[in-house]
Design a protein around this motif. Structure first.
Motif: not given
Lengths: 375, 375, 375, 375
Positions: D49, D53-54, D57, D75-79, D192
């Motif tokens: 986390r 981040r979005p 990758t 994926r939860d973190c938007g990556a 971040n």
């Protein structure tokens, strides 16, 4: 080398569940109890991140430093926050809460600290709970500093999320903590898409994997030793009787307040009204010009184990906190704290007044006052 | 309920033997070491009941209370006893022992206490050992108060029976203890028909069943937890280094002696010559008319954990013992003891002189003296 | 490094006395209780050396190896000894004791072991006590293997000296032990000039310095950790209830006996009459030609924690002891023991008969038998 | 009642820092080490986390169940997540990682599990680290199952976030865990905006309040007992020597693999290439038609303490895991596991084939194989 912290048999799920049941009994609650594997900040954070969300409005009663932490978390979650700031020398009243709720009918979450060790206050949760329930908001209580020191009845008082830690009046470990969760609270959290899931912060993980799974498998490895310590402190409390334990803390608070006055060295209770004084710790205001930090430093130099702390933050120079919880909730410990304090205030006052060491504070009078207050 | 004192795996013979080996290393001895399952009085009694018998003559050096106990046991065993009484404020010298041996050529057993915690003396064992060896007697040393606090070298010093306990400078448990036994001592005991056999007191049982049996089976069930605690304190000493541990105790003794003088409140060293002062504890004489018991009571009322004891027996009213061993062999603990003492002597002196509370003892000077002595 | 076996606060006299009181409650005794700081052999030796003397005659009931030890001590003390030897596969009866007393009216001391872990017998102490009381002799009971496993009522049964240890059915430590002492016993010991005094073996020291001194100061430093472990195991027993604890042991014994029979591999109960079988351990006789040592070795190779021992001494090759006390007094542990035994007997029998591995013993039948016997 | 889990002196900041330093020494790292107060999932979650981040990758190497968890968090973190799935019976190679990085030049975060206890594989981190460093991505390693069992050198290997727990090969507690954090990793996390702050999940809180504050005050109360247990297991490893500890685990793995083959009952290594086999645990495939769950159930019924687990998930019916870490990384434990396995496979195979109990697996051959492999 065999070591008692390394060579114990592992904690089983049944054993974990048994400790959970004893926590529920301590809280006299029929709600689910989750024992989280971290300090009480962990369930407190989990409750707020689970219960608050964009669109919700929280009434955050700020009676000490933790209230500020809660406000930060609530804002992090995107909730609107109504802070009800109360002067640190007094408890909040149910009327104050009622007025705030009336002014903001949209409030759907209330956060409150039961007893504030830092300021020495305790708040009237039963009455506040009635008001919150009438309003319909979810009610989260931080009872870390009250559990074991004074009555705590989450179900009777309508508390939806009651968080406790064992490190104060329970005389137990800090590394695990617990929260009772009402059905209403579970519903609210489950309906919150932003509530922590698959996370160390998640209450829902415990609900889904542990409670709903029949308490067969924990969501992650437990802090075994802290669990065993929690169980041991529960056993101690059960053996003494919870009422006797809370009575001992009440006596310690009354005796400290009375003894400090009897010392005659100018220490004043920081909490104006004795009814607002927390059984877990007593806060005292030093005489004008006498630096609380210096007093505590002198007292600790003479008695390094004295349970004394200079008041934090803005109050650092004028407030002294006398802890009297757990092993320190005894008459001997109270007398010892008063002796260290009396001598140290004398020394610092004397230096301040230019008179060299001041006359000794009246320890004999303090001892009589302690005896009378102890009952 | 899992409990760390109940649910450990049992102690194996190999584990027991490993602890034994570490005790031998601590004593730098090639002799057999027996770890007995009781307080150090158990091996001391076992040594005397094993080594003394009707027809033997013992020189019993009495430098404190344990010397009297040894004399009683020696007489119980039918031995003739020559008591060498030494004033409690000084060590015994090798010359004194030599004279006593010369006056009683029949002496075949010598008992001595290395350091006397009760009087604050330590005796010159290396020199005494030379004299005893020249004479040919068996030499028993009670090193409970010296081990870990000062050099202890039974082999180099010709000690036949060297008894230690872990509860003082080793910072360990009291419930098990050890004795190193020379070949000469084993012969003497084996040849004594009255030596304890098939008995909790018996050293021979350990020799025959444990040592000669290849350390396969203990003569009786061990005190497992005390054994584990002994092992743990050995590990701590090994990690810090034995020399660092004894240096710390030496500093604590020097600092206490210097600090007490610097306090300026009339406390005098009880042991006249600093070279005779034991690193384990410092004894101080109170000013005339100032009751040592009262001073200690005042000091403990202010600081219940202060390592202070009023001198026992005839010295109860005039001697104070400051312990500085184990966890108390630190600069902080020494300063804390001095602070408690200085304040308490002031209070009692003031009351005695009719002047109310006397001026505070000079803690600042004491702190400087401690700093200098600590080195 | 903080260590839980090194850094606990010291045990106070009041704490020690509280543990003593809980032992007395466990034994349901109004007599004095002395907690001695060593394995149970220490109070047993202290009782015999205190109670026996030249001129006295002792009836020593020998139902196992400890009886032989008692006989040795009794003879050491100069007492005349009447040994009542009982075949190891049966209990002694009150009639046998009565006949021995009638044949030797001069008997003034009787020593008996309650339950024999080594042979698996338990003796009818209540009935024997009646006979001994009628005769007037002092009655010493070794109850180490019975306490916690079966009813033990020293006062009701007229036991003058009842010695217990915690390491078997109490699930506690071996390093401390206790004895209840009747007024008659104190008188007898005090009148014995050869009774141990000023000694680690002495019961009288505890009477004079501890009990008569109002329990203010112990005669020597206690084995603190073993005391805390004793207290913890008492707390566990109190929490479960003493009756539930003894019932659990009775079930384990019945289940082991029944399960072994059901295995069908030729194991026979060593104790003929089930009423004589001790709840602490079950002894089994191996089939002809099948070496018990070999069976146990095989079983332990497969399951190193199985509570199995090959019978000692003359019985080593034909007797197996299944312990089922403390943590092993559970249905799971009994089943696990039976599984290990059944497989191992199969292997050894097969080898003996030349048939390779024999057919598996019938574990399913054993499990049913256990279920039925557990009740 | 004094209790060794309740009555220890509190953990100081200096003590906490000392443990931290010993963890850094264990990892041979110059980077910051954070000891987090929860199971290793806590720092793993905190790392992801904090690091993802979005817009970023991540290459997520999935060699077992934890890889799936990491993917969920990423994926939860938007990556964006590139999963590199590897068959569970083999390690991932540096070439595979290199190809994945080449195919996705935008990858800026790589997550990898060092050793997989669940599948019995270990991955070549040194080589993979070289590839990741060349690419420039941040490299997170889950070393919970490798630390103490095999070489682990985060600095030499270019690991930015190396997470360990003590509960496997270190033989320590599960309730605290640690992560080493490179300067690059701190920069990434600090930059971040979504990285946890003021949170139980936050690494940054430890950086800002603890490390940058000079290690004076912890961000929250520690799990004292778990910290002491961690310190104790570090002391044990230091005393044995880290190399000896890892060698012991390597031997246990080799011996289990060789012994299982020698048993001759059809168990095959699940990990094809011995070089990919993890020292922490060995996975075995059961013969066709023989249910792994049933085998493990039989083995545990005979020896409840055998360190055997039926493989989870899709492999439940065909894979058995033999743990050999910590106290189980001994030759005796390996032999005991093999004995239990051999007997249980025999029983289940016999039932499957209708032949009743099959012939015993060849334990003698297994013992010889173990002896040879142990070296």
């Amino acid at each position: 080398m065999t070591h008692p912290l390394l060579d114990l048999p592992p904690l089983t799920a049944a054993h974990f569940a048994a400790v959970e049941g004893r926590v529920a009994a301590l809280l006299d609650t029929e709600q689910d109890v989750v024992i989280m594997q971290g300090e009480a900040l962990l369930p407190l954070e989990g409750c707020i991140r689970g219960g608050a969300r964009p669109g919700s409005t929280a009434l955050n009663v700020v009676t000490g430093p933790y209230g500020q932490t809660f406000g930060n978390w609530l804002r992090d979650c995107g909730a609107a926050v109504v802070d009800l700031d109360v002067p640190f020398h007094a408890a909040v009243s149910a009327e104050q809460v009622e007025r705030a709720l009336a002014a903001h009918p949209e409030i759907d979450f209330v956060s409150l600290v039961h007893a504030e060790a830092a300021t020495g206050n305790t708040n009237p949760v039963a009455e506040i709970g009635e008001v919150v329930r009438a309003h319909g908001a979810l009610f989260m209580l931080d009872a870390v500093a009250s559990v074991g020191a004074e009555p705590l009845l989450p179900d009777a008082w309508g508390v939806d999320l009651c968080v406790i830690g064992a490190q104060k009046a329970m005389g137990g470990p800090a590394g695990v903590s617990a929260v009772s969760v009402s059905g209403r609270a579970w519903e609210r959290i489950a309906a919150n898409p932003a509530a922590p899931r698959r996370s160390y912060l998640s209450l829902l993980d415990w609900k889904e994997r542990w409670i709903d799974g029949g308490r067969k498998a924990l969501p992650h490895a437990p802090a075994q030793l802290e669990m065993l310590a929690l169980e041991a402190c529960l056993a101690r409390i059960e053996a003494e009787g919870l009422e006797a334990v809370t009575a001992r803390h009440a006596s310690a608070a009354a005796a400290t307040r009375a003894g400090a006055a009897a010392l005659g060295c100018g220490l004043e209770p920081y909490v104006h009204d004795a009814r607002d004084a927390a059984p877990v710790a007593t806060t005292l205001r030093t005489p004008a010009g006498v630096d609380a930090c210096e007093v505590v430093a002198h007292a600790l130099a003479a008695d390094p184990s004295a349970p004394l702390i200079a008041g934090g933050g803005a109050l650092a120079k004028e407030m002294i906190r006398v802890n009297h919880y757990g092993a320190d909730a005894t008459r001997e410990a109270v007398e010892s704290s008063l002796a260290a304090l009396g001598a140290a205030v004398g020394t610092v006052s004397g230096r301040v007044s230019g008179a060299g060491s001041a006359g000794a504070a009246d320890m004999e009078a303090a001892r009589r006052a302690v005896a009378k207050a102890w009952g």
